[in-house]
Motif scaffolding. Structure first.
Motif, PDB file in Angstrom:
ATOM      1  N   SER A  32       0.817  -1.208   0.000  1.00  0.00           N
ATOM      2  CA  SER A  32       0.000   0.000   0.000  1.00  0.00           C
ATOM      3  C   SER A  32       0.857   1.268   0.000  1.00  0.00           C
ATOM      4  O   SER A  32       0.441   2.282  -0.547  1.00  0.00           O
ATOM      5  N   ASP A  33       2.035   1.225   0.587  1.00  0.00           N
ATOM      6  CA  ASP A  33       2.907   2.394   0.652  1.00  0.00           C
ATOM      7  C   ASP A  33       3.674   2.561  -0.668  1.00  0.00           C
ATOM      8  O   ASP A  33       4.341   1.640  -1.125  1.00  0.00           O
ATOM      9  N   GLU A  34       3.576   3.745  -1.232  1.00  0.00           N
ATOM     10  CA  GLU A  34       4.213   4.029  -2.516  1.00  0.00           C
ATOM     11  C   GLU A  34       5.738   3.870  -2.451  1.00  0.00           C
ATOM     12  O   GLU A  34       6.364   3.386  -3.394  1.00  0.00           O
ATOM     13  N   ASN A  35       6.341   4.268  -1.340  1.00  0.00           N
ATOM     14  CA  ASN A  35       7.799   4.159  -1.196  1.00  0.00           C
ATOM     15  C   ASN A  35       8.250   2.705  -1.129  1.00  0.00           C
ATOM     16  O   ASN A  35       9.281   2.348  -1.708  1.00  0.00           O
ATOM     17  N   LEU A  36       7.495   1.878  -0.440  1.00  0.00           N
ATOM     18  CA  LEU A  36       7.823   0.448  -0.374  1.00  0.00           C
ATOM     19  C   LEU A  36       7.680  -0.173  -1.760  1.00  0.00           C
ATOM     20  O   LEU A  36       8.530  -0.959  -2.192  1.00  0.00           O
ATOM     21  N   GLU A  37       6.649   0.210  -2.453  1.00  0.00           N
ATOM     22  CA  GLU A  37       6.447  -0.305  -3.812  1.00  0.00           C
ATOM     23  C   GLU A  37       7.615   0.076  -4.720  1.00  0.00           C
ATOM     24  O   GLU A  37       8.111  -0.746  -5.496  1.00  0.00           O
ATOM     25  N   LYS A  38       8.082   1.314  -4.608  1.00  0.00           N
ATOM     26  CA  LYS A  38       9.219   1.763  -5.418  1.00  0.00           C
ATOM     27  C   LYS A  38      10.479   0.970  -5.076  1.00  0.00           C
ATOM     28  O   LYS A  38      11.230   0.579  -5.969  1.00  0.00           O
ATOM     29  N   SER A  89      -0.493  -6.294   5.330  1.00  0.00           N
ATOM     30  CA  SER A  89       0.060  -4.973   5.629  1.00  0.00           C
ATOM     31  C   SER A  89       1.467  -4.857   5.071  1.00  0.00           C
ATOM     32  O   SER A  89       2.122  -5.854   4.761  1.00  0.00           O
ATOM     33  N   ASP A  90       1.924  -3.619   4.970  1.00  0.00           N
ATOM     34  CA  ASP A  90       3.288  -3.370   4.520  1.00  0.00           C
ATOM     35  C   ASP A  90       4.295  -3.940   5.518  1.00  0.00           C
ATOM     36  O   ASP A  90       5.369  -4.393   5.127  1.00  0.00           O
ATOM     37  N   GLU A  91       3.933  -3.935   6.778  1.00  0.00           N
ATOM     38  CA  GLU A  91       4.803  -4.520   7.812  1.00  0.00           C
ATOM     39  C   GLU A  91       5.003  -6.015   7.564  1.00  0.00           C
ATOM     40  O   GLU A  91       6.121  -6.524   7.648  1.00  0.00           O
ATOM     41  N   THR A  92       3.941  -6.715   7.237  1.00  0.00           N
ATOM     42  CA  THR A  92       4.030  -8.146   6.937  1.00  0.00           C
ATOM     43  C   THR A  92       4.892  -8.378   5.703  1.00  0.00           C
ATOM     44  O   THR A  92       5.738  -9.282   5.681  1.00  0.00           O
ATOM     45  N   ILE A  93       4.700  -7.548   4.695  1.00  0.00           N
ATOM     46  CA  ILE A  93       5.484  -7.678   3.466  1.00  0.00           C
ATOM     47  C   ILE A  93       6.964  -7.445   3.758  1.00  0.00           C
ATOM     48  O   ILE A  93       7.824  -8.216   3.312  1.00  0.00           O
ATOM     49  N   ALA A  94       7.268  -6.402   4.522  1.00  0.00           N
ATOM     50  CA  ALA A  94       8.662  -6.118   4.869  1.00  0.00           C
ATOM     51  C   ALA A  94       9.264  -7.268   5.669  1.00  0.00           C
ATOM     52  O   ALA A  94      10.422  -7.638   5.462  1.00  0.00           O
ATOM     53  N   ASP A  95       8.487  -7.847   6.546  1.00  0.00           N
ATOM     54  CA  ASP A  95       8.942  -8.985   7.345  1.00  0.00           C
ATOM     55  C   ASP A  95       9.235 -10.194   6.457  1.00  0.00           C
ATOM     56  O   ASP A  95      10.293 -10.824   6.580  1.00  0.00           O
ATOM     57  N   LEU A  96       8.319 -10.496   5.557  1.00  0.00           N
ATOM     58  CA  LEU A  96       8.517 -11.621   4.632  1.00  0.00           C
ATOM     59  C   LEU A  96       9.737 -11.413   3.743  1.00  0.00           C
ATOM     60  O   LEU A  96      10.541 -12.326   3.545  1.00  0.00           O
ATOM     61  N   VAL A 138      18.024  -3.514   4.427  1.00  0.00           N
ATOM     62  CA  VAL A 138      18.291  -2.241   5.099  1.00  0.00           C
ATOM     63  C   VAL A 138      17.230  -1.211   4.704  1.00  0.00           C
ATOM     64  O   VAL A 138      16.675  -0.506   5.560  1.00  0.00           O
ATOM     65  N   ASN A 139      16.913  -1.136   3.422  1.00  0.00           N
ATOM     66  CA  ASN A 139      15.975  -0.128   2.927  1.00  0.00           C
ATOM     67  C   ASN A 139      14.539  -0.326   3.401  1.00  0.00           C
ATOM     68  O   ASN A 139      13.776   0.638   3.467  1.00  0.00           O
ATOM     69  N   ILE A 140      14.157  -1.548   3.709  1.00  0.00           N
ATOM     70  CA  ILE A 140      12.759  -1.775   4.115  1.00  0.00           C
ATOM     71  C   ILE A 140      12.588  -1.892   5.628  1.00  0.00           C
ATOM     72  O   ILE A 140      11.471  -2.092   6.098  1.00  0.00           O
ATOM     73  N   ARG A 141      13.641  -1.713   6.376  1.00  0.00           N
ATOM     74  CA  ARG A 141      13.544  -1.795   7.840  1.00  0.00           C
ATOM     75  C   ARG A 141      12.504  -0.842   8.405  1.00  0.00           C
ATOM     76  O   ARG A 141      11.818  -1.153   9.371  1.00  0.00           O
ATOM     77  N   ARG A 142      12.387   0.312   7.798  1.00  0.00           N
ATOM     78  CA  ARG A 142      11.436   1.314   8.329  1.00  0.00           C
ATOM     79  C   ARG A 142       9.988   0.862   8.204  1.00  0.00           C
ATOM     80  O   ARG A 142       9.090   1.459   8.801  1.00  0.00           O
ATOM     81  N   PHE A 143       9.745  -0.181   7.418  1.00  0.00           N
ATOM     82  CA  PHE A 143       8.370  -0.684   7.267  1.00  0.00           C
ATOM     83  C   PHE A 143       8.065  -1.835   8.226  1.00  0.00           C
ATOM     84  O   PHE A 143       6.930  -2.297   8.279  1.00  0.00           O
TER      85      PHE A 143
END
Length: 144
Positions: A32-38, A89-96, A138-143
């Protein structure tokens, strides 16, 4: 020895890069987050570029490469879909993605150690793939 280790290392990179591309494609529709998608799209594009480089290197040895293990693909698909079903959620995606990248880095380092006789070109490709995976975590830690 050098040629065999080179081919074996490149095959593992081939399987790993394909697994990475598949994993990113599997979660992109849920982001859902545009930055994570990028970030994920950029990483996928870099994986595709590296996959082409791996394929060209394997072609020099007249080798078709390696597909990811069916069991690994199945387990990844199952884990991804179950976790997203429970919490989309984006958190789940970042975790996976973090878990997948960590497994990839671990495996690739293991293969670098196992196939010590591989040529420098294949070792450099492996290092590029490891760096892509580490950079994404490293880049997705914030999610998380």
């Amino acid at each position: 020895m050098i040629e065999q280790d080179t081919i074996k290392l490149l095959r593992e990179c081939d399987a790993g890069v394909k697994m990475g591309i598949d994993s990113i494609e599997e979660v992109l529709d849920y982001v859902s987050d545009e930055n994570l998608e990028k970030l994920l799209t950029k990483c996928k594009d870099e994986h595709v570029t590296l996959a082409d480089e791996i394929e060209k290197s394997l072609d020099k040895y007249h080798d078709d490469g390696k597909e990811p293990a069916m069991i690994a693909q199945g387990m990844s698909w199952m884990k991804t879909n179950v976790k997203l079903m429970m919490n989309e959620s984006d958190e789940t995606i970042a975790d996976l993605m973090t878990d997948g990248c960590n497994m990839g880095v671990k495996s690739l380092n293991k293969y670098m150690n196992k196939y010590k006789g591989a040529d420098e070109v294949s070792k450099d490709i492996t290092k590029k793939l490891i760096n892509l995976e580490e950079e994404l975590t490293v880049n997705i830690r914030r999610f998380l």
